[in-house]
Design an enzyme around this catalytic site. Sequence first.
Site, PDB file in Angstrom:
ATOM      1  CG  ASN A 162      -1.680   1.124   1.390  1.00  0.00           C
ATOM      2  OD1 ASN A 162      -1.774   1.987   0.634  1.00  0.00           O
ATOM      3  ND2 ASN A 162      -2.155   1.448   2.576  1.00  0.00           N
TER       4      ASN A 162
ATOM      5  CE  LYS B   2       0.292   3.516   4.667  1.00  0.00           C
ATOM      6  NZ  LYS B   2       0.200   3.627   6.291  1.00  0.00           N
TER       7      LYS B   2
ATOM      8  CG  HIS C 161      -5.829   2.064   4.914  1.00  0.00           C
ATOM      9  ND1 HIS C 161      -5.464   2.743   6.065  1.00  0.00           N
ATOM     10  CD2 HIS C 161      -4.659   0.861   5.046  1.00  0.00           C
ATOM     11  CE1 HIS C 161      -4.230   2.592   6.556  1.00  0.00           C
ATOM     12  NE2 HIS C 161      -3.703   1.442   5.721  1.00  0.00           N
TER      13      HIS C 161
ATOM     14  CD  GLU D 110      -2.939   5.611   6.745  1.00  0.00           C
ATOM     15  OE1 GLU D 110      -2.919   5.528   5.592  1.00  0.00           O
ATOM     16  OE2 GLU D 110      -1.967   5.132   7.521  1.00  0.00           O
TER      17      GLU D 110
ATOM     18  CD  GLU E  86      -3.672  -2.413   7.281  1.00  0.00           C
ATOM     19  OE1 GLU E  86      -2.518  -2.795   6.668  1.00  0.00           O
ATOM     20  OE2 GLU E  86      -4.091  -1.637   7.171  1.00  0.00           O
TER      21      GLU E  86
ATOM     22  N   GLY F 205       2.353   2.228  10.603  1.00  0.00           N
ATOM     23  CA  GLY F 205       3.316   3.102  10.230  1.00  0.00           C
ATOM     24  C   GLY F 205       4.075   3.374  12.047  1.00  0.00           C
TER      25      GLY F 205
ATOM     26  CB  SER G  77       5.499  -1.817  11.888  1.00  0.00           C
ATOM     27  OG  SER G  77       5.110  -0.602  11.864  1.00  0.00           O
TER      28      SER G  77
HETATM   29  C1  PEP Z   1      -0.667   0.250   6.118  1.00  0.00           C
HETATM   30  O1  PEP Z   1      -0.486   1.248   5.414  1.00  0.00           O
HETATM   31  O2  PEP Z   1      -1.859  -0.585   5.689  1.00  0.00           O
HETATM   32  C2  PEP Z   1       0.286  -0.218   6.881  1.00  0.00           C
HETATM   33  C3  PEP Z   1       0.323  -1.540   7.400  1.00  0.00           C
HETATM   34  O3  PEP Z   1       1.538   0.544   6.880  1.00  0.00           O
HETATM   35  P1  PEP Z   1       2.861   0.142   7.262  1.00  0.00           P
HETATM   36  O4  PEP Z   1       3.438  -1.177   7.112  1.00  0.00           O
HETATM   37  O5  PEP Z   1       3.747   1.265   7.005  1.00  0.00           O
HETATM   38  O6  PEP Z   1       2.779   0.150   8.904  1.00  0.00           O
END
Ligand code: PEP
Length: 252
Positions: free
Chosen positions: A9, A11, A95, A97, A165, A171, A210
């Site tokens: 992803n 973003k 997601h 976000e 998630e 992040g 992460s």
């Molecule tokens: C994500 O954006 O879905 C995500 C898991 O980001 P990160 O791997 O940077 O934590």
Amino acid sequence: MNRKLIAGNWKMNGLRADLQTVGDVAAAVSGAAAAPETLLCVPATLLSQAALAAEGSALRIGGQTCHSQQKGAFTGDISAPMLKEAGAAYVIVGHSERRTFHGETDEIVAAQAQSAIGSGLVPIVCVGETPEERSSGQTLTVVAEQLKGSLAGLEPATAFVLAYEPLWAIGTGKVATTAQIAEVHDFVRQFLIGRFGEPGQSVRILYGGSLNPGNAVEILPVSNVDGGLIGGASLKAADFLAIYNTACALQG
Ligand code: PEP
């Protein structure tokens, strides 16, 4: 065992120069049934060029959200048929976000997933708890509520992917423990079987938060982890491919 899906992803990251990363990943991944499936969800502005860069390879390209309507007066939004026409095979919906910064509720996410399916896309439906919900012991209740709402109306035989998630791991560099991941993924699997019957076994459940080349070796083998949704570590071909190679070793 489900075929693993290693999904990136990007973003709101990526300009034309970054298409080199798409090309590098496309050149390195295999389409063999024994290999994990790979996907990069890029910004909408890069979708058609990314699809071209991946053409002829096993790498799939996806969008990061879609509107619940197929077309209409929704300035700035992008519909599922638009993503499909630009070359997407998948789209992320719900997601955290999007839920946090755009007020997307479970009801909206369910409508987006339906619209994606109706347009021939595979939705990746995201769920996950906040740090406060985890520390107050609400994780499974919250995840169950999100699953119920976000999967409303989906038929048992439809192709979709689920991503767990935890918000506190996205992040942040803070990764859920393998025990925490197993608990939620096993719970999600039971929910899916309860909701869809036997087809619930073959819905892939991704872990996101992460995930990186260093921790993939511990996380990807966890019970009911069928792959990963990867943010930061999907921006560099070498990191993304290191996670893919870990998944290859597990799959084979
Ligand atoms: C994500 O954006 O879905 C995500 C898991 O980001 P990160 O791997 O940077 O934590």
